[in-house]
Write an enzyme that holds these catalytic residues in place. Structure first.
Site, PDB file in Angstrom:
ATOM      1  N   LYS A  41       0.799  -1.235   0.000  1.00  0.00           N
ATOM      2  CA  LYS A  41       0.000   0.000   0.000  1.00  0.00           C
ATOM      3  C   LYS A  41       0.828   1.278   0.000  1.00  0.00           C
ATOM      4  O   LYS A  41       0.388   2.295  -0.536  1.00  0.00           O
ATOM      5  CB  LYS A  41      -0.981   0.005   1.167  1.00  0.00           C
ATOM      6  N   ARG A 136      -7.883  -0.004  16.934  1.00  0.00           N
ATOM      7  CA  ARG A 136      -8.278   0.317  15.573  1.00  0.00           C
ATOM      8  C   ARG A 136      -9.252  -0.773  15.158  1.00  0.00           C
ATOM      9  O   ARG A 136     -10.248  -0.969  15.858  1.00  0.00           O
ATOM     10  CB  ARG A 136      -7.045   0.465  14.653  1.00  0.00           C
TER      11      ARG A 136
HETATM   12  C1  LIG Z   1      -0.530  -1.099   6.562  1.00  0.00           C
HETATM   13  C2  LIG Z   1      -0.938  -2.365   7.191  1.00  0.00           C
HETATM   14  C3  LIG Z   1      -0.005  -3.404   7.352  1.00  0.00           C
HETATM   15  C4  LIG Z   1       1.444  -3.233   6.995  1.00  0.00           C
HETATM   16  O1  LIG Z   1       2.030  -2.380   7.936  1.00  0.00           O
HETATM   17  P1  LIG Z   1       3.608  -2.129   7.984  1.00  0.00           P
HETATM   18  O2  LIG Z   1       3.843  -1.451   9.275  1.00  0.00           O
HETATM   19  O3  LIG Z   1       3.924  -1.312   6.801  1.00  0.00           O
HETATM   20  O4  LIG Z   1       4.240  -3.476   7.933  1.00  0.00           O
HETATM   21  C5  LIG Z   1      -0.453  -4.585   7.895  1.00  0.00           C
HETATM   22  N1  LIG Z   1      -1.732  -4.750   8.260  1.00  0.00           N
HETATM   23  C6  LIG Z   1      -2.661  -3.794   8.132  1.00  0.00           C
HETATM   24  C7  LIG Z   1      -4.052  -4.063   8.567  1.00  0.00           C
HETATM   25  C8  LIG Z   1      -2.300  -2.562   7.591  1.00  0.00           C
HETATM   26  O5  LIG Z   1      -3.215  -1.607   7.468  1.00  0.00           O
END
Ligand SMILES: *Cc1c(COP(=O)(O)O)cnc(C)c1O
Length: 375
Positions: A41, A136
């Site tokens: 993302k 969250r």
């Molecule tokens: C963005 C996200 C991740 C990845 O997070 P990083 O800290 O970049 O590894 C994993 N799980 C969810 C639900 C996320 O929103």
């Protein structure tokens, strides 16, 4: 004034470094029985980055936006893809069409996914998220059983597992206590449903340190890693992860003014374009360099300037540098390191070009350069 191969500002991506980071973490977690979902993302679902993650051995790709998953599909990637944010009810048709799996917490959304999967003649996998304190996404542990029961009864949806997310909202650190609770919750849902769950997704990059150090990973068998792979840093303290490259991404910007000026502003001082302005000590005349880079392009306070250079401020379209003794010229390019916020903003800005490069020959030197500071 050198030739410029492509437009500025631009993000330069070193695909080989991302592949190296993915491979290193996949190999580090495999002996602990944990696979990696590579999260794209922060790169706007870049197919080049996704390819590097897959070459590095991740078992699935994850993204929080269905648009990005659609981009990956359109590029020809066919492997498993997970929507790691709860689907918008208005997007369930697209989610079912593009993603194999989505993370969920709401019965209403599960029902919509089930109906969409039925209409499309597909099966859609779901992972239920459990809240373990970060506040969250996630169902409270005591509410999970009923929703799991509901999901298991749907005709076109498969309940594939349980997941959790920590550290993002409240900074809650994954540890033996909350991860043991995840394992307990999984066992309880399995008992109630009399069916094993195949996926226990133990969190994001913030769970990596725990997963590598704990004596018992419990039922956790997958982590979703974005930042750790892309930037080589753990997100809780942003320290470099041993053996990884921290310089897979560089933001390059162009000098549009370089003038020697006093350090202190003069006149009656109010707020700047983005709030109160701090004024440093008077250091006499210095070289102030303006880059054609601003808040429309990146998160200006999350950049690392070249050694000997200080970022003095940023507005919508200008980044102001003190370059010390160096005196860059108009048209020169300046290379900046990015943190997660700067990367995310730059990759999603319509003003920033992306250039990906693969230098597989450099792989041999990888471990040596990883711990050196970026230049
Ligand atoms: C963005 C996200 C991740 C990845 O997070 P990083 O800290 O970049 O590894 C994993 N799980 C969810 C639900 C996320 O929103």
């Amino acid at each position: 004034m050198g030739r410029r191969p492509v437009s500025a500002p631009r993000v330069e991506i070193r695909i080989d470094r991302i592949r190296h980071n993915a491979r290193t973490l996949v190999d580090r977690l495999a002996p602990r029985g944990i696979s990696v979902t590579g999260v794209t993302k922060a790169t706007l679902g870049s197919p080049a980055v996704a390819g590097a993650l897959l070459d590095g051995g991740v078992s699935a790709l994850g993204d929080s936006r269905v648009e990005n998953i659609e981009t990956l599909r359109a590029s020809g990637l066919t492997g498993p893809m997970t929507l790691i944010r709860a689907p918008m009810p208005s997007q369930v048709e697209r989610v079912v069409a593009a993603a194999d799996l989505s993370f969920n917490t709401e019965v209403a959304t599960l029902d919509l996914l089930d109906a969409a999967a039925g209409r499309q003649g597909r099966r859609h996998g779901v992972v239920l998220m459990v809240e373990l304190g970060d506040l969250r996404e996630g169902l409270l542990p005591q509410d999970l059983g009923a929703v799991a029961h509901h999901a298991a009864g749907l005709a076109h949806v498969d309940l594939r597992g349980i997941g959790t997310n920590l550290a993002c909202q409240s900074g809650v650190t994954p540890d033996d206590a909350n991860m043991a609770e995840l394992t307990r919750v999984v066992a309880q849902v399995e008992r109630q449903g009399r069916r094993p769950l195949s996926l226990v997704s133990g969190g994001n990059s913030a769970s990596l340190a725990w997963a590598c150090a704990t004596a018992d990973v419990g039922r956790v068998d997958d982590l979703r890693l974005g930042e750790a792979i892309l930037l080589g840093r753990e997100p809780l303290g942003r320290s470099p992860i041993e053996g990884l490259c921290t310089d897979a991404f560089t933001l390059v910007a162009e000098v549009i003014e370089a003038q020697v000026k006093p350090t202190r502003a003069w006149g009656t001082i109010g707020e700047g374009a983005f709030g109160p302005v701090r004024s440093g000590p008077d250091r006499g005349d210095t070289c102030r360099v303006l880059l054609a880079l601003g808040r429309q392009d990146t998160a200006a306070d999350d950049l690392t300037p070249p050694p000997g250079t200080t970022i003095l401020g940023a507005s919508s379209d200008h980044l102001v540098l003190d370059t010390g003794h160096a005196r860059p010229q108009v048209g020169d390019e300046v290379r900046l390191g990015v943190g997660y916020a700067a990367l995310l903003a730059a990759m999603t800005s319509p003003f920033v070009a992306i250039r990906a490069r693969d230098e597989p020959a450099e792989r041999a030197n990888r471990a040596g350069r990883a711990s050196r500071p970026r230049s």
